[in-house]
Enzyme design. Sequence first.
Site, mmCIF file in Angstrom:
data_model
loop_
_atom_site.group_PDB
_atom_site.id
_atom_site.type_symbol
_atom_site.label_atom_id
_atom_site.label_comp_id
_atom_site.label_asym_id
_atom_site.label_seq_id
_atom_site.Cartn_x
_atom_site.Cartn_y
_atom_site.Cartn_z
ATOM 1 N N LYS A 1 36.285 29.852 27.169
ATOM 2 C CA LYS A 1 34.945 30.047 26.802
ATOM 3 C C LYS A 1 34.615 31.371 26.552
ATOM 4 O O LYS A 1 34.127 31.851 25.462
ATOM 5 C CB LYS A 1 33.890 29.526 27.522
ATOM 6 C CG LYS A 1 33.949 27.850 27.914
ATOM 7 C CD LYS A 1 33.740 27.412 26.309
ATOM 8 C CE LYS A 1 34.746 26.122 26.034
ATOM 9 N NZ LYS A 1 35.023 25.697 24.755
ATOM 10 N N SER B 1 39.004 24.680 35.988
ATOM 11 C CA SER B 1 37.760 25.338 35.721
ATOM 12 C C SER B 1 37.852 26.651 35.290
ATOM 13 O O SER B 1 37.101 27.030 34.371
ATOM 14 C CB SER B 1 36.630 25.147 36.770
ATOM 15 O OG SER B 1 36.397 23.916 37.044
ATOM 16 N N GLN C 1 29.670 25.557 35.103
ATOM 17 C CA GLN C 1 30.783 25.136 34.908
ATOM 18 C C GLN C 1 30.999 23.857 36.110
ATOM 19 O O GLN C 1 30.907 24.019 37.078
ATOM 20 C CB GLN C 1 32.097 25.905 35.352
ATOM 21 C CG GLN C 1 33.359 25.502 35.270
ATOM 22 C CD GLN C 1 33.727 24.776 34.039
ATOM 23 O OE1 GLN C 1 33.438 24.990 32.889
ATOM 24 N NE2 GLN C 1 34.408 23.501 34.003
#
Length: 117
Positions: free
Chosen positions: A54, A47, A98
């Site tokens: 991102k 994650s 997330q």
Amino acid sequence: RDEKIIDGAAMAKQIREEIAAETPALFTKLGRAPGLAVVIVGERRDSQTYVRNKVKACAECGIVSTIIELPESTTQDALIKAVRTLNADEAIDGILVQLPLPSHITESEILDEIALA
């Protein structure tokens, strides 16, 4: 069957370039750069890698990103409060929570809290 192999990296680059080309118009409309908030709960390496990517993509496109890092022990109520705070923030235009979330948090309830416009 008509199968086609695509180059994912090239496609992603093209999409980022298209978004970057649209960002100045959004800046003019909003009076600021568009903003994305990313909420991550816990310390899953996969994650964290996804979120880092991102943030990098946002920077390439002229989007301001804000990362909200919360400990694994965060309660559902605390996470809902964080999402509601982001919903009310005028500098935030999108929220990414997330997944997966820790097992003591109901993902659907958190995602339902994200304002859609």
